[in-house]
Design a protein around this motif. Structure first.
Motif, PDB file in Angstrom:
ATOM      1  N   GLU A  67       0.845  -1.190   0.000  1.00 50.99           N
ATOM      2  CA  GLU A  67       0.000   0.000   0.000  1.00 50.99           C
ATOM      3  C   GLU A  67       0.876   1.233   0.000  1.00 50.99           C
ATOM      4  OE1 GLU A  67      -1.367   0.606   4.469  1.00 50.99           O
ATOM      5  OE2 GLU A  67      -1.889  -1.367   3.713  1.00 50.99           O
ATOM      6  N   ARG A  68       0.243   2.389  -0.006  1.00 47.75           N
ATOM      7  CA  ARG A  68       0.970   3.644   0.026  1.00 47.75           C
ATOM      8  C   ARG A  68       0.553   4.420   1.262  1.00 47.75           C
ATOM      9  NH1 ARG A  68       1.474   6.640  -5.386  1.00 47.75           N
ATOM     10  NH2 ARG A  68       3.344   7.308  -4.336  1.00 47.75           N
ATOM     11  N   GLY A  69       1.499   5.140   1.819  1.00 50.52           N
ATOM     12  CA  GLY A  69       1.253   5.883   3.041  1.00 50.52           C
ATOM     13  C   GLY A  69       0.488   7.166   2.805  1.00 50.52           C
ATOM     14  N   LYS A  70       0.273   7.884   3.888  1.00 50.70           N
ATOM     15  CA  LYS A  70      -0.423   9.159   3.856  1.00 50.70           C
ATOM     16  C   LYS A  70       0.410  10.186   3.092  1.00 50.70           C
ATOM     17  CE  LYS A  70      -2.014  12.666   7.069  1.00 50.70           C
ATOM     18  NZ  LYS A  70      -1.994  13.117   8.461  1.00 50.70           N
ATOM     19  N   LYS A  71      -0.240  11.081   2.373  1.00 48.08           N
ATOM     20  CA  LYS A  71       0.473  12.085   1.595  1.00 48.08           C
ATOM     21  C   LYS A  71       1.064  13.153   2.514  1.00 48.08           C
ATOM     22  CE  LYS A  71       0.321  15.053  -2.357  1.00 48.08           C
ATOM     23  NZ  LYS A  71      -0.344  15.377  -3.594  1.00 48.08           N
ATOM     24  N   ILE A  72       2.318  13.480   2.228  1.00 50.23           N
ATOM     25  CA  ILE A  72       3.019  14.528   2.962  1.00 50.23           C
ATOM     26  C   ILE A  72       3.215  15.688   2.008  1.00 50.23           C
ATOM     27  CG2 ILE A  72       5.158  15.146   4.137  1.00 50.23           C
ATOM     28  CD1 ILE A  72       5.467  12.174   4.797  1.00 50.23           C
ATOM     29  N   ASN A  73       2.770  16.873   2.399  1.00 48.88           N
ATOM     30  CA  ASN A  73       2.932  18.066   1.575  1.00 48.88           C
ATOM     31  C   ASN A  73       4.158  18.836   2.030  1.00 48.88           C
ATOM     32  OD1 ASN A  73       0.617  17.866  -0.136  1.00 48.88           O
ATOM     33  ND2 ASN A  73      -0.620  18.304   1.662  1.00 48.88           N
ATOM     34  N   GLY A  88       4.835  16.919  -3.127  1.00 49.23           N
ATOM     35  CA  GLY A  88       4.134  15.943  -2.307  1.00 49.23           C
ATOM     36  C   GLY A  88       4.886  14.623  -2.345  1.00 49.23           C
ATOM     37  N   HIS A  89       4.634  13.782  -1.332  1.00 45.71           N
ATOM     38  CA  HIS A  89       5.305  12.481  -1.257  1.00 45.71           C
ATOM     39  C   HIS A  89       4.389  11.472  -0.589  1.00 45.71           C
ATOM     40  CE1 HIS A  89       8.499   9.530  -0.785  1.00 45.71           C
ATOM     41  NE2 HIS A  89       8.102   9.383   0.469  1.00 45.71           N
ATOM     42  N   ARG A  90       4.344  10.265  -1.139  1.00 45.53           N
ATOM     43  CA  ARG A  90       3.645   9.142  -0.514  1.00 45.53           C
ATOM     44  C   ARG A  90       4.606   7.963  -0.480  1.00 45.53           C
ATOM     45  NH1 ARG A  90      -2.183   7.938  -2.736  1.00 45.53           N
ATOM     46  NH2 ARG A  90      -2.144   6.627  -0.896  1.00 45.53           N
ATOM     47  N   GLN A  91       4.887   7.474   0.714  1.00 44.60           N
ATOM     48  CA  GLN A  91       5.846   6.383   0.888  1.00 44.60           C
ATOM     49  C   GLN A  91       5.210   5.052   0.492  1.00 44.60           C
ATOM     50  OE1 GLN A  91       8.987   6.859   1.897  1.00 44.60           O
ATOM     51  NE2 GLN A  91       9.482   4.696   1.738  1.00 44.60           N
ATOM     52  N   ASP A  92       5.970   4.207  -0.202  1.00 38.91           N
ATOM     53  CA  ASP A  92       5.529   2.855  -0.528  1.00 38.91           C
ATOM     54  C   ASP A  92       5.748   1.971   0.700  1.00 38.91           C
ATOM     55  OD1 ASP A  92       4.855   3.484  -3.147  1.00 38.91           O
ATOM     56  OD2 ASP A  92       6.884   3.096  -3.868  1.00 38.91           O
TER      57      ASP A  92
END
Length: 102
Positions: A67-73, A88-92
């Motif tokens: 899954e992918r994590g919560k979006k970080i702005n 933006g970044h979403r961790q795998d």
């Protein structure tokens, strides 16, 4: 109560049987079993930290899914120049369930 501190990516996680952990993305598919290296083992009053004894300890986990994590702005701004940048970044991530500590 038996639990182990395991190395999971760049972090350490506390794992007991039945726990569901979020780890950095692993290449294994859903349903596969992985072994996590133990850094510390607590079995009631007994605490094991010796590397020779920990080499025999196995913490087995089953991959539940990716899954992918919560979006970080991320927003950077420099005053008086009008310069700004938005990313933006979403961790795998991989979700695993600890099945056995032996």
């Amino acid at each position: 109560m038996v639990y182990a501190i395991v190395k999971a990516g760049g972090r350490q996680e506390k794992a007991t049987v039945g726990d569901v952990l979020l780890l950095d993305r692993r290449p294994e598919a859903a349903g596969e079993t992985i072994e996590l290296p133990a850094l510390l083992l607590v079995d009631g009053d007994k605490v094991v930290t010796e590397p020779k004894k920990l080499a025999k300890v196995k913490v087995l986990a089953t991959v539940v899914g990716n899954e992918r994590g919560k979006k970080i702005n991320i927003f950077t701004y420099k005053n008086k120049s009008g310069q700004h940048r938005h990313m933006g970044h979403r961790q795998d991530l991989t979700r695993v369930k600890v099945t056995e500590i032996k």
